[in-house]
Write a protein that holds these residues in place. Structure first.
Motif, PDB file in Angstrom:
ATOM      1  N   GLU A 251       0.839  -1.203   0.000  1.00 47.36           N
ATOM      2  CA  GLU A 251       0.000   0.000   0.000  1.00 47.36           C
ATOM      3  C   GLU A 251       0.877   1.257   0.000  1.00 47.36           C
ATOM      4  OE1 GLU A 251      -2.727  -0.066   3.358  1.00 47.36           O
ATOM      5  OE2 GLU A 251      -2.611   2.116   3.476  1.00 47.36           O
ATOM      6  N   PHE A 252       1.980   1.206   0.761  1.00 49.05           N
ATOM      7  CA  PHE A 252       2.804   2.407   0.885  1.00 49.05           C
ATOM      8  C   PHE A 252       3.623   2.659  -0.371  1.00 49.05           C
ATOM      9  CE2 PHE A 252       1.770   0.699   5.001  1.00 49.05           C
ATOM     10  CZ  PHE A 252       1.024   1.756   5.484  1.00 49.05           C
ATOM     11  N   ASP A 253       4.068   1.550  -1.027  1.00 47.54           N
ATOM     12  CA  ASP A 253       4.746   1.705  -2.323  1.00 47.54           C
ATOM     13  C   ASP A 253       3.792   2.348  -3.326  1.00 47.54           C
ATOM     14  OD1 ASP A 253       7.068   0.572  -1.470  1.00 47.54           O
ATOM     15  OD2 ASP A 253       6.548  -1.458  -2.155  1.00 47.54           O
ATOM     16  N   LEU A 254       2.561   1.851  -3.307  1.00 52.58           N
ATOM     17  CA  LEU A 254       1.560   2.353  -4.250  1.00 52.58           C
ATOM     18  C   LEU A 254       1.349   3.860  -4.057  1.00 52.58           C
ATOM     19  CD1 LEU A 254      -1.881   0.591  -4.830  1.00 52.58           C
ATOM     20  CD2 LEU A 254      -1.686   3.071  -4.689  1.00 52.58           C
ATOM     21  N   ILE A 255       1.188   4.274  -2.814  1.00 50.27           N
ATOM     22  CA  ILE A 255       0.961   5.704  -2.540  1.00 50.27           C
ATOM     23  C   ILE A 255       2.190   6.517  -2.963  1.00 50.27           C
ATOM     24  CG2 ILE A 255       0.587   7.424  -0.722  1.00 50.27           C
ATOM     25  CD1 ILE A 255      -0.853   5.123   0.854  1.00 50.27           C
ATOM     26  N   ARG A 256       3.382   5.973  -2.627  1.00 48.20           N
ATOM     27  CA  ARG A 256       4.601   6.710  -2.959  1.00 48.20           C
ATOM     28  C   ARG A 256       4.771   6.812  -4.471  1.00 48.20           C
ATOM     29  NH1 ARG A 256       9.119   3.938  -2.023  1.00 48.20           N
ATOM     30  NH2 ARG A 256       8.085   2.919  -0.303  1.00 48.20           N
TER      31      ARG A 256
ATOM     32  N   TYR B 120       2.542   6.400  -7.055  1.00 53.78           N
ATOM     33  CA  TYR B 120       1.550   7.022  -7.932  1.00 53.78           C
ATOM     34  C   TYR B 120       0.924   8.309  -7.398  1.00 53.78           C
ATOM     35  CZ  TYR B 120       2.051   2.642 -10.337  1.00 53.78           C
ATOM     36  OH  TYR B 120       2.587   1.585 -11.004  1.00 53.78           O
ATOM     37  N   PHE B 121       0.977   8.500  -6.090  1.00 55.49           N
ATOM     38  CA  PHE B 121       0.201   9.621  -5.561  1.00 55.49           C
ATOM     39  C   PHE B 121       0.980  10.581  -4.664  1.00 55.49           C
ATOM     40  CE2 PHE B 121      -2.837   6.185  -6.488  1.00 55.49           C
ATOM     41  CZ  PHE B 121      -3.542   6.835  -7.498  1.00 55.49           C
ATOM     42  N   THR B 122       2.305  10.473  -4.688  1.00 53.65           N
ATOM     43  CA  THR B 122       3.088  11.401  -3.882  1.00 53.65           C
ATOM     44  C   THR B 122       3.904  12.294  -4.806  1.00 53.65           C
ATOM     45  OG1 THR B 122       3.268   9.709  -2.194  1.00 53.65           O
ATOM     46  CG2 THR B 122       4.728  11.607  -1.972  1.00 53.65           C
TER      47      THR B 122
ATOM     48  N   GLY C 282       2.345  17.920   2.889  1.00 53.71           N
ATOM     49  CA  GLY C 282       1.466  17.160   1.993  1.00 53.71           C
ATOM     50  C   GLY C 282       1.362  15.695   2.395  1.00 53.71           C
ATOM     51  N   VAL C 283       1.386  14.798   1.383  1.00 52.58           N
ATOM     52  CA  VAL C 283       1.226  13.357   1.612  1.00 52.58           C
ATOM     53  C   VAL C 283       2.366  12.820   2.480  1.00 52.58           C
ATOM     54  CG1 VAL C 283       1.306  11.106   0.446  1.00 52.58           C
ATOM     55  CG2 VAL C 283      -0.026  12.988  -0.544  1.00 52.58           C
ATOM     56  N   GLY C 284       2.063  11.905   3.393  1.00 54.11           N
ATOM     57  CA  GLY C 284       3.109  11.189   4.100  1.00 54.11           C
ATOM     58  C   GLY C 284       3.039  11.262   5.618  1.00 54.11           C
ATOM     59  N   ASP C 285       2.256  12.166   6.154  1.00 56.28           N
ATOM     60  CA  ASP C 285       2.118  12.198   7.619  1.00 56.28           C
ATOM     61  C   ASP C 285       0.673  11.826   7.959  1.00 56.28           C
ATOM     62  OD1 ASP C 285       2.564  12.819  10.397  1.00 56.28           O
ATOM     63  OD2 ASP C 285       4.182  14.152   9.735  1.00 56.28           O
ATOM     64  N   ASP C 286       0.307  11.961   9.220  1.00 63.17           N
ATOM     65  CA  ASP C 286      -1.054  11.595   9.607  1.00 63.17           C
ATOM     66  C   ASP C 286      -2.081  12.615   9.139  1.00 63.17           C
ATOM     67  OD1 ASP C 286      -0.581   9.110  10.922  1.00 63.17           O
ATOM     68  OD2 ASP C 286       0.518  10.260  12.423  1.00 63.17           O
ATOM     69  N   ALA C 287      -1.629  13.809   8.864  1.00 65.32           N
ATOM     70  CA  ALA C 287      -2.524  14.837   8.327  1.00 65.32           C
ATOM     71  C   ALA C 287      -1.693  15.820   7.514  1.00 65.32           C
ATOM     72  CB  ALA C 287      -3.229  15.572   9.465  1.00 65.32           C
TER      73      ALA C 287
ATOM     74  N   THR D 118      -7.803  15.781  -1.633  1.00 64.96           N
ATOM     75  CA  THR D 118      -7.424  14.466  -1.121  1.00 64.96           C
ATOM     76  C   THR D 118      -8.135  13.425  -1.969  1.00 64.96           C
ATOM     77  OG1 THR D 118      -9.230  14.340   0.487  1.00 64.96           O
ATOM     78  CG2 THR D 118      -7.164  15.329   1.254  1.00 64.96           C
ATOM     79  N   LEU D 119      -7.547  12.241  -2.041  1.00 63.44           N
ATOM     80  CA  LEU D 119      -8.067  11.190  -2.920  1.00 63.44           C
ATOM     81  C   LEU D 119      -8.185   9.887  -2.138  1.00 63.44           C
ATOM     82  CD1 LEU D 119      -8.657   9.980  -5.773  1.00 63.44           C
ATOM     83  CD2 LEU D 119      -6.171   9.702  -6.022  1.00 63.44           C
ATOM     84  N   SER D 120      -9.392   9.372  -2.013  1.00 63.07           N
ATOM     85  CA  SER D 120      -9.587   8.094  -1.336  1.00 63.07           C
ATOM     86  C   SER D 120      -9.985   7.041  -2.350  1.00 63.07           C
ATOM     87  CB  SER D 120     -10.647   8.227  -0.253  1.00 63.07           C
ATOM     88  OG  SER D 120     -10.173   9.138   0.714  1.00 63.07           O
ATOM     89  N   LEU D 121      -9.221   5.957  -2.357  1.00 67.04           N
ATOM     90  CA  LEU D 121      -9.392   4.924  -3.374  1.00 67.04           C
ATOM     91  C   LEU D 121      -9.709   3.597  -2.715  1.00 67.04           C
ATOM     92  CD1 LEU D 121      -6.081   5.417  -5.401  1.00 67.04           C
ATOM     93  CD2 LEU D 121      -8.356   6.164  -6.082  1.00 67.04           C
ATOM     94  N   ALA D 122     -10.746   2.915  -3.196  1.00 74.15           N
ATOM     95  CA  ALA D 122     -10.894   1.487  -2.920  1.00 74.15           C
ATOM     96  C   ALA D 122     -10.641   0.791  -4.248  1.00 74.15           C
ATOM     97  CB  ALA D 122     -12.293   1.177  -2.399  1.00 74.15           C
TER      98      ALA D 122
ATOM     99  N   GLU E 157      -2.932  20.841  -5.640  1.00 76.56           N
ATOM    100  CA  GLU E 157      -1.999  19.878  -5.076  1.00 76.56           C
ATOM    101  C   GLU E 157      -2.756  18.766  -4.356  1.00 76.56           C
ATOM    102  OE1 GLU E 157       1.996  22.430  -4.736  1.00 76.56           O
ATOM    103  OE2 GLU E 157       0.776  22.432  -2.922  1.00 76.56           O
ATOM    104  N   LEU E 158      -2.292  17.520  -4.599  1.00 78.50           N
ATOM    105  CA  LEU E 158      -2.851  16.368  -3.888  1.00 78.50           C
ATOM    106  C   LEU E 158      -2.124  16.267  -2.556  1.00 78.50           C
ATOM    107  CD1 LEU E 158      -4.748  13.892  -4.005  1.00 78.50           C
ATOM    108  CD2 LEU E 158      -2.822  12.591  -4.913  1.00 78.50           C
ATOM    109  N   ILE E 159      -2.865  16.387  -1.466  1.00 83.84           N
ATOM    110  CA  ILE E 159      -2.214  16.510  -0.154  1.00 83.84           C
ATOM    111  C   ILE E 159      -2.528  15.354   0.786  1.00 83.84           C
ATOM    112  CG2 ILE E 159      -1.907  19.007  -0.194  1.00 83.84           C
ATOM    113  CD1 ILE E 159      -4.738  18.224   1.758  1.00 83.84           C
ATOM    114  N   GLY E 160      -3.208  14.313   0.284  1.00 82.14           N
ATOM    115  CA  GLY E 160      -3.474  13.180   1.158  1.00 82.14           C
ATOM    116  C   GLY E 160      -4.579  12.317   0.605  1.00 82.14           C
ATOM    117  N   GLY E 161      -4.972  11.322   1.389  1.00 85.75           N
ATOM    118  CA  GLY E 161      -6.032  10.441   0.946  1.00 85.75           C
ATOM    119  C   GLY E 161      -6.048   9.173   1.752  1.00 85.75           C
ATOM    120  N   ASP E 162      -6.634   8.144   1.192  1.00 78.87           N
ATOM    121  CA  ASP E 162      -6.672   6.856   1.842  1.00 78.87           C
ATOM    122  C   ASP E 162      -6.737   5.803   0.740  1.00 78.87           C
ATOM    123  OD1 ASP E 162      -6.552   5.274   4.059  1.00 78.87           O
ATOM    124  OD2 ASP E 162      -8.691   5.382   4.523  1.00 78.87           O
ATOM    125  N   THR E 163      -6.105   4.663   0.969  1.00 76.72           N
ATOM    126  CA  THR E 163      -6.044   3.625  -0.053  1.00 76.72           C
ATOM    127  C   THR E 163      -6.389   2.296   0.596  1.00 76.72           C
ATOM    128  OG1 THR E 163      -4.274   4.869  -1.118  1.00 76.72           O
ATOM    129  CG2 THR E 163      -4.584   2.597  -1.828  1.00 76.72           C
ATOM    130  N   THR E 164      -7.352   1.594   0.030  1.00 75.10           N
ATOM    131  CA  THR E 164      -7.798   0.357   0.631  1.00 75.10           C
ATOM    132  C   THR E 164      -8.260  -0.609  -0.457  1.00 75.10           C
ATOM    133  OG1 THR E 164      -9.491  -0.561   2.089  1.00 75.10           O
ATOM    134  CG2 THR E 164     -10.027   1.486   1.058  1.00 75.10           C
TER     135      THR E 164
END
Ligand code: ADP
Ligand code: MG
Length: 319
Positions: free
Chosen positions: A3-8, A10-12, A21-26, A82-86, A112-119
């Protein structure tokens, strides 16, 4: 791929207008002085809002475009998302194309894309978009006033016509077909128009669920009624006025068809020239389709003044 490779992968991406931006809890954002934060969320569900085999690049575009359209309707300048993906599975080709489509549109609007969730799960794409609007200047649904002109941008019904073609309900000639399928799959949100209307329009909404259904939201929120001329609506060239056969289809697509992502707005008569002057620089037709009157609901009239009966309204997921 984790999951973390994917975020790094494609979406970071590096950010410049964001504290974190992306990479911390908020993420951490700074709203500009004198501005209000406009926030909106829109979700696209595979099989409901789009075919599961839709081209992923176009899907990346559309996922962001439908959200941009909401900010456009408020007159806001988009800033962050922010982008949340299932996802049912992580396919490199699909993710690559999806993220390219998403970032191409993001770059075009300086977002700018600044976060999201991937599941893992059935394909579901949800964006929360944030933008800025000068204090007190946002365009609301509730501002329409009796006597206002009603306007729409662009051409109505093309996306619905494109869908009707894909569903084999009509066979569109080439040319028209390309325009309509592009309207469906690659909508252009009217962000610049929304901002240009801030000091001009009294109310605005984006028409994603069909003209009548969305205009009704303006009417209900503002406590007013509308008189609209059907013959004045900007329609696809496919709906030649003389073609009686396709008239029901025309009414369906133009009045109730979803996915148009144009803006419907109301403005005082005194602003007519200023509004017309926006059309050229924006390369966007702007059409006066009727007026706001007192009362409730929308009356649709033919060119001869006769009232046209309308049965259905727009798309409602729970109706
Ligand atoms: P947490 O477990 O703390 O909720 P996650 O592991 O879900 O954090 O996410 C790690 C980081 O990656 C967060 O900054 C989050 O915002 C970001 N992120 C997760 N999914 C996406 C995505 N699809 N697009 C952009 N950023 C994402
Ligand atoms: Mg998380």
């Amino acid at each position: 791929m984790s999951e973390f490779d994917l975020i790094r992968r494609y979406f970071t991406r590096p950010t410049t207008n964001t504290i974190l931006g992306v990479g911390d809890d908020a993420a951490l954002l700074q709203v500009s002085p004198g501005m209000e934060l406009a926030v909106s969320t829109d979700m696209l569900v595979g099989g409901t809002h789009f075919y599961l085999d839709t081209d992923p690049r176009q899907l990346g575009h559309k996922t962001l475009a439908v959200n941009l359209s909401d900010l456009a309707a408020m007159g806001a300048q988009p800033r962050w998302a922010t982008l949340s993906l299932a996802l049912p599975q992580a396919h490199d080709d699909w993710l690559q194309a999806f993220s390219e489509g998403f970032f191409a549109l993001a770059d075009a609007h300086g977002i700018e894309l600044i976060g999201g969730d991937t599941t893992r799960g059935p394909l579901n794409l949800s964006v929360t978009i944030m933008g800025e609007v000068p204090q007190g200047k946002a365009l609301r649904r509730s501002g329409a006033q009796v006597g206002d002109d009603i306007w729409v941008s662009g051409v109505l019904g093309e996306a619905a016509l494109g869908l009707a073609h894909l569903q084999e309900q009509v066979v569109l000639p080439e040319g028209v077909r390309q325009t309509c399928i592009a309207a469906l799959q690659k909508p252009e949100p009217r962000v610049a128009l929304g901002q240009a209307l801030r000091d001009i329009a009294h109310s605005a909404i984006d028409i994603s669920d069909g003209l009548l259904a969305d205009m009704k939201h303006i009417l209900d929120s503002s406590g007013v009624a509308a008189e609209v001329r059907y013959d004045r609506l900007p329609k696809s060239t496919y709906f030649a006025p003389s073609n009686e056969d396709i008239d029901t289809l025309a009414q369906d697509c133009v009045l109730c068809g979803g996915d148009d992502y144009e803006l419907c707005f109301t403005a005082p008569l005194a602003q007519r020239e200023e509004i017309m002057a926006l059309a050229d620089p924006l390369h966007l037709p702007l059409t006066r389709i009727g007026s706001i009157v007192s009362g409730q609901g929308c009356k649709l009239r033919a060119a001869n003044g006769n009232v046209i009966q309308i049965e259905k309204e727009g798309y409602d997921h729970f109706a």
